[in-house]
Write a protein that holds these residues in place. Sequence first.
Motif, PDB file in Angstrom:
ATOM      1  N   CYS A 180      75.488  65.067  60.675  1.00 43.05           N
ATOM      2  CA  CYS A 180      74.400  65.744  61.378  1.00 43.05           C
ATOM      3  C   CYS A 180      73.550  64.676  62.050  1.00 43.05           C
ATOM      4  CB  CYS A 180      73.560  66.566  60.404  1.00 43.05           C
ATOM      5  SG  CYS A 180      72.169  67.424  61.171  1.00 43.05           S
ATOM      6  N   VAL A 181      73.451  64.740  63.368  1.00 41.90           N
ATOM      7  CA  VAL A 181      72.630  63.805  64.135  1.00 41.90           C
ATOM      8  C   VAL A 181      71.306  64.483  64.459  1.00 41.90           C
ATOM      9  CG1 VAL A 181      72.433  62.503  66.286  1.00 41.90           C
ATOM     10  CG2 VAL A 181      74.623  62.612  65.088  1.00 41.90           C
ATOM     11  N   VAL A 182      70.202  63.791  64.209  1.00 45.24           N
ATOM     12  CA  VAL A 182      68.863  64.323  64.455  1.00 45.24           C
ATOM     13  C   VAL A 182      68.175  63.432  65.478  1.00 45.24           C
ATOM     14  CG1 VAL A 182      66.657  64.993  63.445  1.00 45.24           C
ATOM     15  CG2 VAL A 182      68.756  65.211  62.101  1.00 45.24           C
ATOM     16  N   ALA A 183      67.925  63.979  66.648  1.00 37.63           N
ATOM     17  CA  ALA A 183      67.200  63.251  67.688  1.00 37.63           C
ATOM     18  C   ALA A 183      65.719  63.505  67.497  1.00 37.63           C
ATOM     19  CB  ALA A 183      67.650  63.708  69.068  1.00 37.63           C
ATOM     20  N   GLY A 184      64.994  62.478  67.068  1.00 41.54           N
ATOM     21  CA  GLY A 184      63.564  62.617  66.813  1.00 41.54           C
ATOM     22  C   GLY A 184      63.279  62.669  65.327  1.00 41.54           C
ATOM     23  N   TYR A 185      62.425  61.761  64.843  1.00 44.98           N
ATOM     24  CA  TYR A 185      62.127  61.709  63.411  1.00 44.98           C
ATOM     25  C   TYR A 185      60.623  61.863  63.176  1.00 44.98           C
ATOM     26  CZ  TYR A 185      63.352  60.629  58.564  1.00 44.98           C
ATOM     27  OH  TYR A 185      63.587  60.696  57.202  1.00 44.98           O
ATOM     28  N   GLY A 186      60.043  62.824  63.919  1.00 39.48           N
ATOM     29  CA  GLY A 186      58.695  63.239  63.577  1.00 39.48           C
ATOM     30  C   GLY A 186      58.742  64.161  62.369  1.00 39.48           C
ATOM     31  N   SER A 197      68.284  59.296  65.730  1.00 41.73           N
ATOM     32  CA  SER A 197      67.989  58.508  66.927  1.00 41.73           C
ATOM     33  C   SER A 197      66.507  58.635  67.224  1.00 41.73           C
ATOM     34  CB  SER A 197      68.828  58.972  68.114  1.00 41.73           C
ATOM     35  OG  SER A 197      68.395  60.234  68.573  1.00 41.73           O
ATOM     36  N   GLU A 198      65.921  57.569  67.731  1.00 42.91           N
ATOM     37  CA  GLU A 198      64.481  57.536  67.976  1.00 42.91           C
ATOM     38  C   GLU A 198      64.155  56.613  69.149  1.00 42.91           C
ATOM     39  OE1 GLU A 198      61.493  58.261  67.842  1.00 42.91           O
ATOM     40  OE2 GLU A 198      61.372  59.839  66.342  1.00 42.91           O
ATOM     41  N   VAL A 199      62.998  56.843  69.769  1.00 42.79           N
ATOM     42  CA  VAL A 199      62.449  55.920  70.753  1.00 42.79           C
ATOM     43  C   VAL A 199      61.224  55.204  70.194  1.00 42.79           C
ATOM     44  CG1 VAL A 199      63.273  57.303  72.697  1.00 42.79           C
ATOM     45  CG2 VAL A 199      60.982  57.712  71.802  1.00 42.79           C
ATOM     46  N   ASN A 200      60.691  55.720  69.083  1.00 44.04           N
ATOM     47  CA  ASN A 200      59.493  55.155  68.473  1.00 44.04           C
ATOM     48  C   ASN A 200      59.899  54.187  67.360  1.00 44.04           C
ATOM     49  OD1 ASN A 200      57.343  55.061  66.331  1.00 44.04           O
ATOM     50  ND2 ASN A 200      56.226  56.210  67.882  1.00 44.04           N
ATOM     51  N   PRO A 201      59.469  52.921  67.428  1.00 43.49           N
ATOM     52  CA  PRO A 201      59.924  51.952  66.414  1.00 43.49           C
ATOM     53  C   PRO A 201      59.463  52.284  65.003  1.00 43.49           C
ATOM     54  CG  PRO A 201      58.191  50.998  67.783  1.00 43.49           C
ATOM     55  CD  PRO A 201      58.592  52.284  68.427  1.00 43.49           C
ATOM     56  N   PHE A 202      58.272  52.865  64.852  1.00 41.24           N
ATOM     57  CA  PHE A 202      57.780  53.189  63.518  1.00 41.24           C
ATOM     58  C   PHE A 202      58.556  54.357  62.916  1.00 41.24           C
ATOM     59  CE2 PHE A 202      54.226  51.335  65.879  1.00 41.24           C
ATOM     60  CZ  PHE A 202      53.951  50.243  65.062  1.00 41.24           C
ATOM     61  N   ARG A 226      60.904  54.237  59.622  1.00 43.00           N
ATOM     62  CA  ARG A 226      60.752  55.185  58.516  1.00 43.00           C
ATOM     63  C   ARG A 226      62.091  55.814  58.163  1.00 43.00           C
ATOM     64  NH1 ARG A 226      56.149  59.744  57.366  1.00 43.00           N
ATOM     65  NH2 ARG A 226      57.083  60.519  55.456  1.00 43.00           N
ATOM     66  N   ALA A 227      62.852  56.218  59.184  1.00 44.42           N
ATOM     67  CA  ALA A 227      64.167  56.800  58.921  1.00 44.42           C
ATOM     68  C   ALA A 227      65.061  55.807  58.177  1.00 44.42           C
ATOM     69  CB  ALA A 227      64.824  57.222  60.232  1.00 44.42           C
ATOM     70  N   PHE A 228      65.007  54.551  58.590  1.00 46.83           N
ATOM     71  CA  PHE A 228      65.806  53.523  57.909  1.00 46.83           C
ATOM     72  C   PHE A 228      65.396  53.397  56.452  1.00 46.83           C
ATOM     73  CE2 PHE A 228      66.351  49.141  56.485  1.00 46.83           C
ATOM     74  CZ  PHE A 228      67.699  48.943  56.718  1.00 46.83           C
ATOM     75  N   HIS A 229      64.082  53.363  56.193  1.00 44.38           N
ATOM     76  CA  HIS A 229      63.614  53.227  54.809  1.00 44.38           C
ATOM     77  C   HIS A 229      63.803  54.513  54.016  1.00 44.38           C
ATOM     78  CE1 HIS A 229      61.917  49.192  54.406  1.00 44.38           C
ATOM     79  NE2 HIS A 229      61.670  49.273  55.708  1.00 44.38           N
ATOM     80  N   ASP A 230      64.050  55.631  54.697  1.00 43.02           N
ATOM     81  CA  ASP A 230      64.427  56.859  54.004  1.00 43.02           C
ATOM     82  C   ASP A 230      65.922  56.903  53.704  1.00 43.02           C
ATOM     83  OD1 ASP A 230      61.849  57.807  53.930  1.00 43.02           O
ATOM     84  OD2 ASP A 230      62.048  59.137  55.652  1.00 43.02           O
ATOM     85  N   PHE A 262      70.953  68.080  66.310  1.00 44.56           N
ATOM     86  CA  PHE A 262      69.658  68.731  66.464  1.00 44.56           C
ATOM     87  C   PHE A 262      68.781  67.887  67.382  1.00 44.56           C
ATOM     88  CE2 PHE A 262      70.625  70.872  62.428  1.00 44.56           C
ATOM     89  CZ  PHE A 262      70.106  72.131  62.652  1.00 44.56           C
ATOM     90  N   SER A 263      68.183  68.527  68.368  1.00 42.33           N
ATOM     91  CA  SER A 263      67.114  67.896  69.126  1.00 42.33           C
ATOM     92  C   SER A 263      65.800  68.336  68.504  1.00 42.33           C
ATOM     93  CB  SER A 263      67.181  68.299  70.595  1.00 42.33           C
ATOM     94  OG  SER A 263      66.164  67.646  71.318  1.00 42.33           O
ATOM     95  N   ALA A 264      65.030  67.378  68.015  1.00 45.24           N
ATOM     96  CA  ALA A 264      63.792  67.698  67.291  1.00 45.24           C
ATOM     97  C   ALA A 264      62.622  66.904  67.842  1.00 45.24           C
ATOM     98  CB  ALA A 264      63.969  67.417  65.796  1.00 45.24           C
ATOM     99  N   THR A 265      62.594  66.710  69.160  1.00 41.96           N
ATOM    100  CA  THR A 265      61.539  65.905  69.768  1.00 41.96           C
ATOM    101  C   THR A 265      60.423  66.730  70.382  1.00 41.96           C
ATOM    102  OG1 THR A 265      62.634  65.835  71.918  1.00 41.96           O
ATOM    103  CG2 THR A 265      63.239  64.115  70.330  1.00 41.96           C
ATOM    104  N   GLY A 266      60.734  67.947  70.848  1.00 42.92           N
ATOM    105  CA  GLY A 266      59.758  68.700  71.616  1.00 42.92           C
ATOM    106  C   GLY A 266      59.530  68.112  72.991  1.00 42.92           C
TER     107      GLY A 266
END
Length: 400
Positions: free
Chosen positions: A208-214, A234-239, A243-247, A265-269
């Motif tokens: 499962c690929v999740v675009a956006g980790y808000g 996948s993310e564009v925001n380094p923080f 967080r995803a990496f540390h999760d 899933f696209s989860a960016t809005g």
Amino acid sequence: MLTDIADPALWPGGADRIAWARRFMPVLNALSVPAQTEGGLDLDGWRIGLVLVLEPKTANLALALRDAGAEVIVHCPGRETSDDVAAALVRSGVSVLARSGTTRAEDDDLARRMLDAGLDALVDDGARVIRLAHAEERLGPLRGAAEETTSGLRPLRVMAAQGDLRVPVIAVNDARCKVLFDNVHGTGQSCVMAALDLSGLELDGLTCVVAGYGHVGQGVARYAAALGAQVVVSEVNPFAALRAFHDGLRVLPLLDACPQADLLFSATGVAGTVTAEHVAALRPGAYVAVAGGVEDEVERPPGGREVRPGVTDHGGWYLLAEGECVNCAAAEGNPIEIMDLSLSLQALAVAHLLASRLPPGVHPLPEELDERVARLKLDALGVRLDRPTDRQRAFLGRGL
């Protein structure tokens, strides 16, 4: 009374569904006591517009506002309207401007009818009607609005920064009782479950690929992983990426992740998150869904063939719910217990707006109202809290 519904005869089924949902909404029930009772809402004489997915949970918010003395007008896009619930609300004295199956143009016309009725306050979802009111000079007597979504607050903050927002808006989405529970647990669970219902997938062992980790992306990732999926973010925001990496999740550029995806899933809005290049890189048979998003978050090629309700074949990859927010367009949104918190915040936000004279702009919900909802929920659960001791209060009062 303003009404525009498909079939008034549907009301008994809708009434049963509304009553069922109300059993699991203790916080909203606590706020729905008569105005003269301590803690009750007093909205007597105000006209309130409600723009939310029209289903049993949100119907209870409409009834709570009605019981507090408000005249309530409900509007909802056709793709998110349950006609039996609409009919039950009309039967209960609530004006409804919604019916299933309407076009976007028809939805906008119904929204204009609601605005032209002269609203004092507006509860919006995605800021669609707030922006329409500004664009077409239909604000009328509107004293303010409440907005409950991340994607809705983004354009409103841009409008405020440019000096174009002419009413106060309460950022209900930013309240802790909303973003920490509705976005993570509610949207995360309901979007994953709706996608699985439509696709028929068994996630165990799939990617499962999740675009956006808000907050929404975190929830989707959590529930997908709980069902056995290997989750890639996948993310564009380094923080957010860190967080995803540390999760414990893998983090890849979306174009690199797409060939591995069984479910994306696209989860960016954010419109244009999943482009034609991305979908071209998907493996055959992959499914794509939008979690809590906006129009055009997934770029859709022309054509396509519906292979079963809610699933469109676009030449080897499958788009769920036509790229609409999958948990609203193909299911009934978030769990009742979670929505009880969010809808209660909306009710308190409206009361705060009408009791105050806030300047135009985006404003936080007062912290004491957010905490009130949390405490009411804990009371309903029978959960007790510790109290700080005198020594602890003295320590905290001294500073460093």
